[in-house]
Design a protein around this motif. Structure first.
Motif, short mmCIF file in Angstrom:
data_model
loop_
_atom_site.label_atom_id
_atom_site.label_comp_id
_atom_site.label_asym_id
_atom_site.label_seq_id
_atom_site.Cartn_x
_atom_site.Cartn_y
_atom_site.Cartn_z
N ILE A 50 18.75 13.80 15.57
CA ILE A 50 19.82 14.18 14.41
C ILE A 50 19.67 15.85 14.06
O ILE A 50 20.73 16.31 14.05
N GLY A 51 18.59 16.02 13.84
CA GLY A 51 18.34 17.26 13.17
C GLY A 51 18.04 18.35 14.14
O GLY A 51 18.10 19.86 13.84
N ASP A 52 18.11 18.03 15.39
CA ASP A 52 17.97 19.02 16.57
C ASP A 52 19.45 19.67 17.00
O ASP A 52 20.27 19.18 17.17
N PRO A 53 19.42 20.92 16.41
CA PRO A 53 20.70 21.64 16.79
C PRO A 53 21.01 21.75 18.03
O PRO A 53 22.22 21.99 18.34
N ASP A 54 20.26 21.65 19.03
CA ASP A 54 20.55 21.75 20.51
C ASP A 54 21.01 20.25 21.14
O ASP A 54 21.40 20.33 22.17
N SER A 55 21.01 19.18 20.02
CA SER A 55 21.37 17.88 20.95
C SER A 55 22.90 17.91 21.13
O SER A 55 23.73 18.59 20.16
N THR A 56 23.37 17.17 21.98
CA THR A 56 24.64 17.07 22.28
C THR A 56 25.32 16.28 21.21
O THR A 56 24.47 15.46 20.48
N LEU A 57 26.70 16.11 21.35
CA LEU A 57 27.18 14.96 20.34
C LEU A 57 26.88 13.76 20.51
O LEU A 57 26.53 13.10 19.65
N ASP A 58 26.94 13.39 21.93
CA ASP A 58 26.58 11.99 22.21
C ASP A 58 25.07 11.55 21.87
O ASP A 58 24.98 10.46 21.38
N THR A 75 34.86 13.50 17.57
CA THR A 75 34.94 14.95 17.98
C THR A 75 35.63 15.52 16.78
O THR A 75 35.25 16.89 16.52
N ALA A 76 36.67 15.05 16.44
CA ALA A 76 37.10 15.57 15.19
C ALA A 76 36.63 15.59 13.95
O ALA A 76 36.64 16.62 12.97
N PHE A 77 35.47 14.89 13.68
CA PHE A 77 34.67 14.52 12.58
C PHE A 77 33.46 15.06 12.55
O PHE A 77 33.25 15.82 11.38
N VAL A 78 32.75 15.25 13.49
CA VAL A 78 31.33 15.61 13.68
C VAL A 78 31.25 17.07 13.97
O VAL A 78 31.55 17.56 15.03
N ASP A 79 30.78 17.93 12.94
CA ASP A 79 30.71 19.38 13.25
C ASP A 79 29.26 19.60 12.49
O ASP A 79 28.53 18.76 12.35
N ASP A 80 28.92 20.99 12.54
CA ASP A 80 27.48 21.49 12.21
C ASP A 80 27.23 21.21 10.69
O ASP A 80 26.08 20.57 10.70
N GLU A 81 28.39 21.06 9.70
CA GLU A 81 28.16 20.66 8.55
C GLU A 81 27.65 19.38 8.46
O GLU A 81 26.83 18.77 7.42
N HIS A 110 28.94 5.98 1.31
CA HIS A 110 30.12 6.02 0.59
C HIS A 110 30.67 7.50 0.92
O HIS A 110 32.15 7.67 1.11
N SER A 111 29.83 8.42 0.70
CA SER A 111 30.21 9.98 0.99
C SER A 111 30.77 9.73 2.70
O SER A 111 32.03 10.47 3.09
N TYR A 112 30.10 9.29 3.62
CA TYR A 112 30.58 9.14 5.26
C TYR A 112 32.06 8.48 5.01
O TYR A 112 32.78 8.99 5.81
N ALA A 113 32.14 7.31 4.44
CA ALA A 113 33.30 6.54 4.41
C ALA A 113 34.55 7.60 3.93
O ALA A 113 35.63 7.47 4.51
N GLU A 114 34.21 8.13 2.78
CA GLU A 114 35.28 8.95 2.46
C GLU A 114 35.75 10.04 3.54
O GLU A 114 37.06 10.42 3.77
N ALA A 115 34.76 10.87 4.16
CA ALA A 115 34.96 11.74 5.03
C ALA A 115 35.63 11.31 6.11
O ALA A 115 36.69 12.02 6.57
N VAL A 116 35.33 10.14 6.65
CA VAL A 116 36.09 9.65 7.88
C VAL A 116 37.56 9.26 7.52
O VAL A 116 38.41 9.45 8.18
N VAL A 117 37.54 8.53 6.50
CA VAL A 117 39.09 8.02 6.08
C VAL A 117 40.05 9.55 5.91
O VAL A 117 41.10 9.41 6.41
N GLN A 118 39.44 10.64 5.33
CA GLN A 118 40.03 11.84 5.13
C GLN A 118 40.54 12.22 6.70
O GLN A 118 41.73 12.77 6.87
N GLU A 151 40.82 10.62 9.37
CA GLU A 151 41.71 9.77 10.05
C GLU A 151 43.42 9.90 9.54
O GLU A 151 44.16 9.95 10.25
N GLU A 152 43.36 10.23 8.16
CA GLU A 152 44.49 10.27 7.60
C GLU A 152 45.17 11.69 8.01
O GLU A 152 46.37 11.71 8.44
N ARG A 153 44.23 12.67 8.27
CA ARG A 153 44.66 13.88 8.61
C ARG A 153 45.02 14.04 9.98
O ARG A 153 46.28 14.64 10.45
N THR A 154 44.42 13.15 10.95
CA THR A 154 45.01 13.12 12.39
C THR A 154 46.03 12.53 12.46
O THR A 154 47.25 12.90 13.28
N GLU A 155 46.28 11.42 11.56
CA GLU A 155 47.59 10.47 11.74
C GLU A 155 49.01 11.58 11.13
O GLU A 155 49.97 11.52 11.93
#
Length: 257
Positions: free
Chosen positions: A150-158, A198-204, A237-245, A247-251
């Motif tokens: 997870i902490g490896d910056p060179d790891s792929t999204l998968d 793809t829309a959710f997971v970024d470097d941050e 909880h933080s993850y859930a809030e971010a995912v919902v945001q 999903e709502e933005r995508t809709e």
């Protein structure tokens, strides 16, 4: 003398019967074998009588016997092997059986992503608390191995997503509770399958996830159950809030299109 009055005629109505549900013979046989397995009459590893013998003993058809054994196999109570040394062998149900049942419930009911996230917020902090109490050195190694990817910056999204699921399942397994492990296995896979990663997971997100996991792992290593539970609760909880945001933005974006 008074005259005797004739009896009053009773109105006759046709008798109404409800349809009866008659169980299938294969269900009856599967239920009987299941109860005997769960009562311990057939310990794990026991070979059930061969198919031909079951047909003779139960006086049921071969198709019925095969269907009953198939039901028990799906439920994780027997393992069916083919070949000369094959047959139906009794096995203990484990977390995989729980995960399979929960997965069917999630898919069959078409549960909303918010339902899955709320369930996770309820269950996973408890998993972290138990992990802090019962973890072994092998459990800690599994947590660290997943988090290193997870902490490896060179790891792929998968690679990141797979390692993220592995880490959360490693927390559940560290609590050594088969029921919770089964729930988390089904829940984690369903959440990630339902998320637009793809829309959710970024470097941050990767960085935040890595830091949170390290903090929770440290509490589990220190056997600090309260800290592990508190940190996991904040993380999911933080993850859930971010995912919902997301999903709502995508809709909203889809609606504009």
């Amino acid at each position: 003398m008074s005259e005797i009055e004739p009896p009053t005629a009773v109105a006759r109505h046709p008798v109404q019967l409800q349809p009866m549900q008659v169980p299938k013979a294969s269900d009856v046989l599967a239920n009987d074998l299941r109860e005997r397995i769960l009562r311990g009459e057939f310990p794990p590893g026991t070979a059930l009588p061969p198919e031909r013998e079951l047909v003779n003993q139960t006086r049921m058809g071969r198709t019925t016997v095969r269907e009953a054994l198939r039901i028990l196999e799906v439920q994780g109570l027997v393992s069916i092997k083919t070949g000369r040394a094959g047959g139906a062998f009794v096995q203990q149900p484990d977390g995989d059986a729980v995960a399979s049942s929960v997965s069917l419930l999630i898919r069959g009911q078409q549960l909303r992503l918010t339902d899955l996230l709320e369930t996770r917020e309820t269950i996973e902090p408890a998993c972290a608390r138990l992990a802090a109490k019962y973890r072994t050195d092998e459990d800690l190694e599994a947590l660290e191995a997943a988090n290193s990817v997870i902490g490896d910056p060179d790891s792929t999204l998968d690679d990141f997503l797979r390692a993220n699921v592995d880490w959360h399942l490693a927390v559940a397994r560290a609590g050594h509770n088969e029921l919770l492990t089964g729930f988390m296995t089904a829940l984690s896979k369903a959440i990630y399958a339902s998320t637009d990663n793809t829309a959710f997971v970024d470097d941050e997100v990767r960085k935040t996830t890595y830091i949170a996991h390290k903090s929770i792992t440290a509490a589990i290593r220190a056997k600090d159950a309260a800290a592990a539970m508190r940190r996991m609760s904040k993380h999911v909880h933080s993850y859930a809030e971010a995912v919902v945001q997301v999903e709502e933005r995508t809709e909203i974006d889809l609606a504009k299109d």
